[in-house]
Scaffold this active site. Structure first.
Site, short mmCIF file in Angstrom:
data_model
loop_
_atom_site.label_atom_id
_atom_site.label_comp_id
_atom_site.label_asym_id
_atom_site.label_seq_id
_atom_site.Cartn_x
_atom_site.Cartn_y
_atom_site.Cartn_z
N LYS A 149 0.19 -5.92 -5.48
CA LYS A 149 0.74 -5.42 -6.74
C LYS A 149 1.75 -6.40 -7.34
O LYS A 149 1.86 -6.50 -8.55
CB LYS A 149 1.35 -4.03 -6.54
CG LYS A 149 0.24 -2.98 -6.43
CD LYS A 149 0.74 -1.65 -5.94
CE LYS A 149 -0.43 -0.69 -5.73
NZ LYS A 149 -0.03 0.50 -4.98
N LYS A 190 -12.86 -3.51 -3.90
CA LYS A 190 -13.17 -2.09 -3.76
C LYS A 190 -13.35 -1.43 -5.13
O LYS A 190 -12.74 -1.85 -6.11
CB LYS A 190 -12.09 -1.38 -2.94
CG LYS A 190 -10.74 -1.27 -3.61
CD LYS A 190 -9.86 -0.22 -2.93
CE LYS A 190 -8.67 0.11 -3.82
NZ LYS A 190 -7.98 1.33 -3.52
N LYS A 203 -9.92 2.80 -9.66
CA LYS A 203 -9.72 3.46 -10.94
C LYS A 203 -9.48 2.46 -12.07
O LYS A 203 -9.91 2.66 -13.18
CB LYS A 203 -8.50 4.39 -10.87
CG LYS A 203 -8.70 5.56 -9.95
CD LYS A 203 -7.63 6.61 -10.24
CE LYS A 203 -7.43 7.55 -9.07
NZ LYS A 203 -6.33 7.10 -8.19
P1 ADP Z 1 -7.51 4.01 -6.61
O1 ADP Z 1 -7.48 2.93 -5.56
O2 ADP Z 1 -8.80 4.07 -7.31
O3 ADP Z 1 -6.31 4.00 -7.53
P2 ADP Z 1 -6.18 5.99 -5.03
O4 ADP Z 1 -5.33 4.86 -4.62
O5 ADP Z 1 -5.52 7.09 -5.76
O6 ADP Z 1 -7.39 5.39 -5.84
O7 ADP Z 1 -6.96 6.57 -3.78
C1 ADP Z 1 -7.16 7.91 -3.46
C2 ADP Z 1 -7.99 8.02 -2.19
O8 ADP Z 1 -9.29 7.46 -2.40
C3 ADP Z 1 -7.40 7.28 -1.00
O9 ADP Z 1 -7.65 8.03 0.17
C4 ADP Z 1 -8.18 6.01 -0.95
O10 ADP Z 1 -8.25 5.47 0.34
C5 ADP Z 1 -9.55 6.47 -1.42
N1 ADP Z 1 -10.28 5.37 -2.06
C6 ADP Z 1 -9.98 4.77 -3.22
N2 ADP Z 1 -10.87 3.79 -3.53
C7 ADP Z 1 -11.76 3.77 -2.50
C8 ADP Z 1 -12.93 3.00 -2.22
N3 ADP Z 1 -13.37 2.08 -3.07
N4 ADP Z 1 -13.61 3.26 -1.07
C9 ADP Z 1 -13.18 4.22 -0.21
N5 ADP Z 1 -12.10 4.98 -0.42
C10 ADP Z 1 -11.38 4.78 -1.54
#
Ligand code: ADP
Ligand code: TRP
Length: 331
Positions: A113, A195, A198
């Site tokens: 970040k 990965k 969002k």
């Molecule tokens: P993002 O990374 O999209 O902002 P969050 O950080 O809010 O999402 O993640 C919420 C949950 O979803 C967490 O448990 C995270 O490990 C899981 N998660 C997010 N992206 C992935 C992914 N690409 N594959 C597997 N799990 C994910």
């Protein structure tokens, strides 16, 4: 015997996507039957990277609606918003004294970040793992269903809990990351870059709110190549990712057919993606429709959020009482 405690959270930083579903939500839905579950929307965490709160309320409502649309039952679990539980903030303060600057600076998510947003390296970002630990420890949770990207944060939560226990007395069990399969899941973006997330490339992310046509378009554009040249070759990660998605949404027969085509070097990626797109559209449609229906039902959402906060505060205040007792803060 009382049930074991489970906790997890999702930040309201955008539309939920398939990574969230397969890394987190799918496990939540199964776990609600067997465990004492706390699931929440991490709106304090979102402030570390998304200081503009214009759309925050709408995002919080959408995440709650999407959680329910995926199958969470607010009568079976505590479904709440982080900022409704001030006990978390007090525990965060105590845990900050257990966390060292050096280890926080070394955290992978912090370094990422800082790189992506060098003009807003705030103290909240640095102590993000401490707040996350407070979320977990406030309910003395044992299992935390998350995707692979959260593994390091969980390790830090165990360290802070252990240090606290050693210094003041046994209050916290040591929490573990959880997935029903032995491995934590990581869904990659459809472009094969990192990965699915969002805020990354929207064409590479399948959202639970995408309509059938958008799903088709995105999957047909997914990265492939000219195909394997030798039988039984190992799949490149972007191809493996599409197979993982197919395994999640298609029937076993369909999956096995394409797997064997791949191994025999006669896979046609056009047909493979067409089938994946069909099955994915069928999978996402009921979730999208249910979420859309709930999302604007403010009366229902307010009731869910209020009841969730009550359940969460009841558990949180018990933990805080214990914490205050062991650190001699009860006068
Ligand atoms: P993002 O990374 O999209 O902002 P969050 O950080 O809010 O999402 O993640 C919420 C949950 O979803 C967490 O448990 C995270 O490990 C899981 N998660 C997010 N992206 C992935 C992914 N690409 N594959 C597997 N799990 C994910
Ligand atoms: N850090 C998590 C993520 O980015 C969200 C989160 C905040 C969380 N607090 C938590 C997840 C507590 C599990 C438990 O995905």
């Amino acid at each position: 015997m009382s049930k074991e405690i489970v906790l997890s959270g999702i930040r309201p930083t955008g539309f939920l996507h398939l990574g969230n579903y397969f890394g987190a939500l799918r496990n939540y839905v199964r776990m609600q039957e067997d465990y004492n579950c706390y699931f929440f929307v991490a709106n304090w965490h979102s402030l570390t990277t998304h200081p503009n709160t214009k759309e925050l309320q709408q995002s919080v409502h959408r995440v709650i609606a999407e959680n329910i649309a995926c199958g969470l039952d607010p009568n079976k679990v505590a479904l709440y918003v982080q900022s409704d539980v001030p006990e978390i903030a007090e525990l965060y303060l105590y845990l900050n004294m257990m966390a060292y600057k050096g280890e926080l600076e070394k955290t992978a998510s912090f370094k990422d970040k800082v790189r992506s947003n060098p003009e807003n390296v705030n103290a909240g970002l640095l102590t993000y793992p401490v707040l996350m630990s407070a979320d977990i420890l406030i309910h003395r949770a044992l299992y935390v269903p998350v995707g692979k990207d959260q593994e390091q944060h969980l390790e830090m939560a165990r360290n802070f809990a252990e240090r606290f226990n050693n210094r003041y007395g046994e209050v916290f069990p040591l929490p573990k990351a959880f997935n029903y399969n032995s491995e934590l899941v990581k869904i990659m973006g459809l472009d094969g870059n990192g990965k699915m997330s969002k805020s990354e490339n929207q064409m590479a992310t399948l959202y639970l709110a995408d309509d059938d046509e958008t799903i088709r378009k995105k999957i047909m554009k997914a990265k492939t190549d000219s195909g394997p040249t030798a039988p039984d070759s190992e799949k490149p990660d972007y191809i493996q990712n599409l197979f993982t998605l197919m395994q999640l949404v298609s029937t076993k027969d369909v999956y096995n057919q394409f797997e064997s085509n791949y191994n025999n070097c006669n896979i046609r990626y056009g047909d493979f993606k067409k089938q994946l797109a069909e099955d994915m559209a069928i999978f996402i449609k009921p979730i999208r429709e249910k979420a859309a229906e709930i999302q604007h039902d403010n009366v229902f959402l307010s009731k869910v959020i209020k009841e969730g906060a009550e359940k969460a505060r009841e558990s949180a205040s018990k933990t805080l009482l214990l914490v205050r007792e062991v650190i001699n803060m009860n006068y």
